[in-house]
Design an enzyme around this catalytic site. Structure first.
Site, PDB file in Angstrom:
ATOM      1  N   LYS A  91      50.289  37.785  50.146  1.00 15.44           N
ATOM      2  CA  LYS A  91      49.675  39.065  49.798  1.00 15.44           C
ATOM      3  C   LYS A  91      49.743  39.965  51.030  1.00 15.44           C
ATOM      4  O   LYS A  91      49.879  39.473  52.155  1.00 15.44           O
ATOM      5  CB  LYS A  91      48.208  38.844  49.398  1.00 15.44           C
ATOM      6  CG  LYS A  91      47.653  39.888  48.482  1.00 15.44           C
ATOM      7  CD  LYS A  91      47.778  39.524  47.024  1.00 15.44           C
ATOM      8  CE  LYS A  91      47.191  40.610  46.153  1.00 15.44           C
ATOM      9  NZ  LYS A  91      47.245  40.295  44.735  1.00 15.44           N
ATOM     10  N   GLY A 196      41.796  47.900  34.201  1.00 19.57           N
ATOM     11  CA  GLY A 196      40.522  48.095  33.483  1.00 19.57           C
ATOM     12  C   GLY A 196      40.647  49.106  32.347  1.00 19.57           C
ATOM     13  O   GLY A 196      40.089  48.905  31.257  1.00 19.57           O
ATOM     14  N   SER A 275      39.872  40.935  35.540  1.00 16.79           N
ATOM     15  CA  SER A 275      41.132  40.883  36.301  1.00 16.79           C
ATOM     16  C   SER A 275      40.927  40.858  37.809  1.00 16.79           C
ATOM     17  O   SER A 275      41.848  40.506  38.540  1.00 16.79           O
ATOM     18  CB  SER A 275      41.991  42.108  35.974  1.00 16.79           C
ATOM     19  OG  SER A 275      41.525  43.243  36.681  1.00 16.79           O
ATOM     20  N   ALA A 276      39.752  41.260  38.291  1.00 14.71           N
ATOM     21  CA  ALA A 276      39.594  41.393  39.746  1.00 14.71           C
ATOM     22  C   ALA A 276      39.919  40.072  40.442  1.00 14.71           C
ATOM     23  O   ALA A 276      39.545  39.002  39.955  1.00 14.71           O
ATOM     24  CB  ALA A 276      38.176  41.837  40.081  1.00 14.71           C
TER      25      ALA A 276
END
Ligand SMILES: NC(=O)C1=CN([C@@H]2O[C@H](COP(=O)(O)OP(=O)(O)OC[C@H]3O[C@@H](n4cnc5c(N)ncnc54)[C@H](O)[C@@H]3O)[C@@H](O)[C@H]2O)C=CC1
Ligand SMILES: O=C(O)CCC(=O)C(=O)O
Length: 381
Positions: A91, A196, A275-276
């Site tokens: 990441k 979202g 989803s966070a």
């Protein structure tokens, strides 16, 4: 000999290496010309080259950015294992305000740093970045995913991510209420960004009731307008209120660390599915949720749709295949729920055990030498 000793003791403090001890490589990227300050973290490449989005946020310190990127990249290792894609955990974070600090040159500079890793790390969008930003980075490196089709990418990865969240909610609804239908239930959505907003729209179309919050007033207005058009309503609440509204399911689609001592005690919902990335501040917060009778859907299982799409893109994009692999989120989550119940462990423990076993199995397979000229994932190098 004396000199050697002095040198060794001067090297002293190993705090940085202690912080990154679970990671293979951490790269600090500094480009004074463009103001780029970024960190790329590669956690584990057992399954393949590292893959993970790049987040842009005005972190208040380098430590905060490092903490975030280390946690996020580790999460990607588990996400890749759970979704069964042949990539590893990585990441990146860019320290800066996405509303003020973005320039094409900054993303080109970032692309050069990615290129310098020579195929060890592939990246694309995350919170605070958009596919358009990476069109600039793509001029410097091929190790970019998720740009629009016209630039050779597979398009917005938040589409399958949102779809995966919906599958996660369906699996959860079935487990708790015996029916996977979305209607007749209420949902509290935190964050109406790329993911979202899409989840919210699907839920509205299914006839669900929504509570929503976002720090961006415009995002709330847009959703309210869409709700009006289809005769539905949404209730906008403050950033603090979202934790205590009387909804059935909490759907976090913004920041990580939002399930903590302070928030878990306020929750009235029966489940958390969103989803966070890194929703739990610490793993023990999953146990805390369980004690309150709240079912937690491990984030990296639920939000793998984007990863599935961008990983697939490196083989050659195929929307049908992405959809099929994203649908598997439903079954994976059901398996995790069943295993957690059977073994009386938390859902996170069940998910982690499954992923860690997959890493062990694959590392055994990696030790078998073949004459393959190149790994199948290096399509674009
Ligand atoms: N985009 C994707 O495909 C994937 C995203 N995720 C994760 O899902 C989450 C959302 O991602 P995106 O929608 O892509 O990001 P985004 O940047 O498009 O949207 C985030 C939204 O959250 C809002 N927000 C920020 N802080 C907030 C707060 N304190 N309270 C309420 N709202 C707040 C922002 O204003 C924005 O509307 C992130 O945690 C991301 O890492 C995970 C997997 C894939
Ligand atoms: O969704 C993406 O573009 C890459 C995958 C990723 O970074 C994530 O799942 O958090």
């Amino acid at each position: 000999m004396t000199n050697m000793k002095t040198l060794t003791s001067e090297v002293g403090g190993m705090e940085m290496f202690e912080k990154i001890q679970q990671h293979q490589q951490v790269v600090f990227c500094n480009d004074p010309d463009t103001g780029l300050k970024a960190i790329i973290a590669i956690h584990n490449t057992t399954l393949g080259p590292a893959l993970g989005g790049c987040r842009m946020q005005p972190y208040h310190s380098v430590d905060a950015a490092l903490y975030d990127v280390l946690r996020l990249s580790k999460g990607m290792t588990y996400k890749c294992a759970a979704a069964d894609v042949d990539f590893g955990g990585g990441k990146a974070v860019i320290i800066g305000d996405p509303r003020k600090d973005k320039t094409p040159e900054l993303f080109r500079a970032f692309g050069q740093f990615v290129e310098s890793l020579n195929g060890r790390f592939y990246t694309g969008t995350d919170m605070g970045t958009s596919p358009e930003d990476f069109v600039h980075a793509l001029k410097e490196t091929n190790c970019i995913v998720g740009v629009d089709e016209v630039y050779g990418g597979s398009g917005d990865s938040s589409v399958p991510t949102a779809q995966g969240v919906i599958y996660g909610i369906e699996a959860t609804n079935l487990t708790l209420w015996g029916s996977k239908h979305l209607f007749g239930k209420s949902y509290a959505i935190q964050g109406l960004g790329k993911v979202g907003s899409k989840v919210a729209e699907q839920l509205l179309h299914a006839g669900a009731d929504l509570y929503v919050t976002d720090i961006n007033e415009e995002a709330i207005q847009q959703l309210t307008q869409k709700a009006k058009e289809i005769g539905a309503t949404v209730k906008a609440v403050s950033g603090e209120e979202i934790y205590s509204v009387p909804a059935d399911v909490f759907v976090p689609c913004a920041l990580g660390g939002i399930l903590n001592d302070h928030t878990v005690e306020q929750l009235k919902v029966k489940a958390v599915v969103g989803s966070a990335n890194n929703q739990l501040l610490e793993n023990h917060h999953c146990a805390l949720l369980q004690e309150k009778g709240i079912l937690y859907a491990p984030d990296y299982i639920v939000n793998a749709g984007g990863l599935i799409q961008v990983a697939d893109e490196l083989y050659e994009p195929n929307k049908e295949r992405v959809l099929r692999k994203t649908m598997a989120i439903y079954n994976t989550l059901m398996d995790v729920y069943k295993e957690a119940e059977k073994m009386t462990i938390t859902t996170v423990e069940a998910a982690n055990n499954f992923c860690e076993q997959r890493l062990v199995d694959r590392s055994r397979r990696n030790s078998f030498f073949t004459h393959a000229k190149r790994p199948k994932w290096s399509v674009r190098i």
